[in-house]
Design a protein around this motif. Structure first.
Motif, PDB file in Angstrom:
ATOM      1  N   LEU A  43       0.879  -1.289   0.014  1.00 33.42           N
ATOM      2  CA  LEU A  43       0.034   0.085  -0.036  1.00 33.42           C
ATOM      3  C   LEU A  43       0.867   1.211  -0.117  1.00 33.42           C
ATOM      4  O   LEU A  43       0.460   2.275  -0.768  1.00 33.42           O
ATOM      5  N   ARG A  44       1.995   1.084   0.735  1.00 32.47           N
ATOM      6  CA  ARG A  44       2.997   2.250   0.671  1.00 32.47           C
ATOM      7  C   ARG A  44       3.464   2.431  -0.873  1.00 32.47           C
ATOM      8  O   ARG A  44       3.224   3.752  -1.353  1.00 32.47           O
ATOM      9  N   THR A  50      -6.954  -2.492  -4.608  1.00 34.32           N
ATOM     10  CA  THR A  50      -8.423  -3.351  -4.178  1.00 34.32           C
ATOM     11  C   THR A  50      -7.891  -4.596  -3.453  1.00 34.32           C
ATOM     12  O   THR A  50      -6.600  -4.961  -3.526  1.00 34.32           O
ATOM     13  N   GLN A  51      -8.657  -5.307  -2.864  1.00 41.52           N
ATOM     14  CA  GLN A  51      -8.426  -6.465  -2.062  1.00 41.52           C
ATOM     15  C   GLN A  51      -7.644  -7.359  -3.014  1.00 41.52           C
ATOM     16  O   GLN A  51      -6.708  -8.274  -2.651  1.00 41.52           O
ATOM     17  N   THR A  68      -7.310 -10.545   6.835  1.00 36.90           N
ATOM     18  CA  THR A  68      -6.064  -9.669   7.259  1.00 36.90           C
ATOM     19  C   THR A  68      -6.461  -8.216   7.039  1.00 36.90           C
ATOM     20  O   THR A  68      -6.328  -7.553   7.935  1.00 36.90           O
ATOM     21  N   LEU A  69      -7.374  -7.903   6.202  1.00 39.14           N
ATOM     22  CA  LEU A  69      -7.711  -6.501   5.713  1.00 39.14           C
ATOM     23  C   LEU A  69      -8.723  -6.049   6.806  1.00 39.14           C
ATOM     24  O   LEU A  69      -8.815  -5.084   7.414  1.00 39.14           O
ATOM     25  N   THR A  70      -9.676  -7.190   7.149  1.00 37.27           N
ATOM     26  CA  THR A  70     -10.415  -6.738   8.240  1.00 37.27           C
ATOM     27  C   THR A  70      -9.876  -6.282   9.691  1.00 37.27           C
ATOM     28  O   THR A  70     -10.356  -5.481  10.253  1.00 37.27           O
ATOM     29  N   ARG A  71      -9.060  -7.075   9.932  1.00 36.72           N
ATOM     30  CA  ARG A  71      -8.367  -6.912  11.362  1.00 36.72           C
ATOM     31  C   ARG A  71      -7.407  -5.529  11.355  1.00 36.72           C
ATOM     32  O   ARG A  71      -7.283  -4.774  11.992  1.00 36.72           O
ATOM     33  N   MET A  72      -6.919  -5.354   9.974  1.00 38.29           N
ATOM     34  CA  MET A  72      -6.141  -3.966   9.755  1.00 38.29           C
ATOM     35  C   MET A  72      -6.963  -3.008   9.826  1.00 38.29           C
ATOM     36  O   MET A  72      -6.674  -1.798  10.454  1.00 38.29           O
ATOM     37  N   GLU A  73      -8.087  -2.934   9.315  1.00 35.42           N
ATOM     38  CA  GLU A  73      -9.079  -2.047   9.476  1.00 35.42           C
ATOM     39  C   GLU A  73      -9.593  -1.575  10.783  1.00 35.42           C
ATOM     40  O   GLU A  73      -9.769  -0.503  11.269  1.00 35.42           O
ATOM     41  N   LYS A  74      -9.927  -2.711  11.570  1.00 34.32           N
ATOM     42  CA  LYS A  74     -10.470  -2.553  12.960  1.00 34.32           C
ATOM     43  C   LYS A  74      -9.271  -2.015  13.787  1.00 34.32           C
ATOM     44  O   LYS A  74      -9.376  -1.366  14.769  1.00 34.32           O
ATOM     45  N   ASN A  75      -7.925  -2.239  13.510  1.00 35.07           N
ATOM     46  CA  ASN A  75      -6.902  -1.582  14.091  1.00 35.07           C
ATOM     47  C   ASN A  75      -6.374  -0.171  13.531  1.00 35.07           C
ATOM     48  O   ASN A  75      -5.680   0.306  14.081  1.00 35.07           O
ATOM     49  N   GLY A  76      -7.074   0.365  12.523  1.00 39.06           N
ATOM     50  CA  GLY A  76      -7.085   1.676  12.181  1.00 39.06           C
ATOM     51  C   GLY A  76      -5.675   1.560  11.290  1.00 39.06           C
ATOM     52  O   GLY A  76      -4.985   2.674  11.165  1.00 39.06           O
ATOM     53  N   LEU A  77      -5.149   0.678  10.896  1.00 35.87           N
ATOM     54  CA  LEU A  77      -3.827   0.722   9.914  1.00 35.87           C
ATOM     55  C   LEU A  77      -4.486   0.771   8.496  1.00 35.87           C
ATOM     56  O   LEU A  77      -3.509   1.539   7.521  1.00 35.87           O
ATOM     57  N   ILE A  78      -5.472   0.854   8.020  1.00 34.74           N
ATOM     58  CA  ILE A  78      -5.998   0.996   6.486  1.00 34.74           C
ATOM     59  C   ILE A  78      -7.258   1.463   6.716  1.00 34.74           C
ATOM     60  O   ILE A  78      -8.193   1.447   7.755  1.00 34.74           O
ATOM     61  N   ALA A  79      -7.842   2.277   5.562  1.00 36.01           N
ATOM     62  CA  ALA A  79      -9.140   2.632   5.262  1.00 36.01           C
ATOM     63  C   ALA A  79      -9.715   1.889   4.155  1.00 36.01           C
ATOM     64  O   ALA A  79      -8.909   1.627   3.294  1.00 36.01           O
ATOM     65  N   ARG A  80     -11.080   1.465   4.180  1.00 39.49           N
ATOM     66  CA  ARG A  80     -11.581   1.236   3.025  1.00 39.49           C
ATOM     67  C   ARG A  80     -12.730   1.946   2.297  1.00 39.49           C
ATOM     68  O   ARG A  80     -13.672   2.463   3.149  1.00 39.49           O
ATOM     69  N   VAL A  81     -12.840   2.292   1.258  1.00 37.52           N
ATOM     70  CA  VAL A  81     -13.925   3.376   0.645  1.00 37.52           C
ATOM     71  C   VAL A  81     -14.526   2.475  -0.692  1.00 37.52           C
ATOM     72  O   VAL A  81     -13.786   1.800  -1.379  1.00 37.52           O
ATOM     73  N   ARG A  89     -16.612  -2.731  -5.946  1.00 40.66           N
ATOM     74  CA  ARG A  89     -15.099  -2.522  -5.600  1.00 40.66           C
ATOM     75  C   ARG A  89     -15.107  -1.871  -4.275  1.00 40.66           C
ATOM     76  O   ARG A  89     -15.461  -0.606  -4.207  1.00 40.66           O
ATOM     77  N   ARG A  90     -14.125  -2.139  -3.208  1.00 44.65           N
ATOM     78  CA  ARG A  90     -13.595  -1.363  -2.208  1.00 44.65           C
ATOM     79  C   ARG A  90     -12.179  -1.126  -2.606  1.00 44.65           C
ATOM     80  O   ARG A  90     -11.504  -2.130  -2.880  1.00 44.65           O
ATOM     81  N   LEU A  91     -12.017   0.235  -2.379  1.00 47.33           N
ATOM     82  CA  LEU A  91     -10.472   0.853  -2.479  1.00 47.33           C
ATOM     83  C   LEU A  91      -9.854   0.754  -1.141  1.00 47.33           C
ATOM     84  O   LEU A  91     -10.334   1.284   0.085  1.00 47.33           O
TER      85      LEU A  91
END
Length: 143
Positions: A43-44, A50-51, A68-81, A89-91
């Protein structure tokens, strides 16, 4: 020399587990785990993905990437829109916390690398990496 240390699978597997364990000890208390490191790095580099694209880049199956993305979103590491061009599609992108944790993971990985290479010369490390890369290449080729 122990027979187990003469086995490629045993040596590579043990080295992998020890590196991952040491990295987890350094980063886990901060809420980020070694399995998330490749996603943060991708992502950097690409900024938004996309997933499906992330799963391909990291080399994991879609269900694993979804978890993995669900855990990362919950921990504030990523954003999905939602993608404005295709609502199905979610970015995915890094948050500021995700960028901070990537820096922490990078520093921690360098610390583990330094510890793992203790007592080896730079030439020995370079040769190990060269041989490992060739073995990976050999196994990626279709036979």
């Amino acid at each position: 020399m122990n027979i187990r240390t003469q086995s490629l699978g045993f040596v590579v597997g043990t080295l992998n587990r020890r590196v991952v364990w040491r990295l987890a000890q350094l980063t886990g208390p901060h809420g980020v785990m070694p399995g998330q490191f490749p996603v943060l790095r991708c992502l950097r580099d690409v900024q938004v993905s996309t997933q499906m694209e992330l799963a391909r880049m990291v080399g994991v199956e879609q269900p694993s990437m979804a978890a993995t993305l669900t855990r990362m979103e919950k921990n504030g590491l990523i954003a999905r829109v939602s993608d404005e061009q295709d609502a199905r599609r979610r970015l995915v992108s890094l948050t500021e916390r995700g960028r901070q944790m990537l820096a922490l993971m990078t520093d921690s990985a360098m610390e583990v690398y330094k510890d793992a290479c203790e007592g080896l010369t730079p030439d020995e490390v370079a040769e190990f990496l060269r041989i490992g890369a060739k073995m990976i290449e050999n196994l990626e080729e279709e036979k």
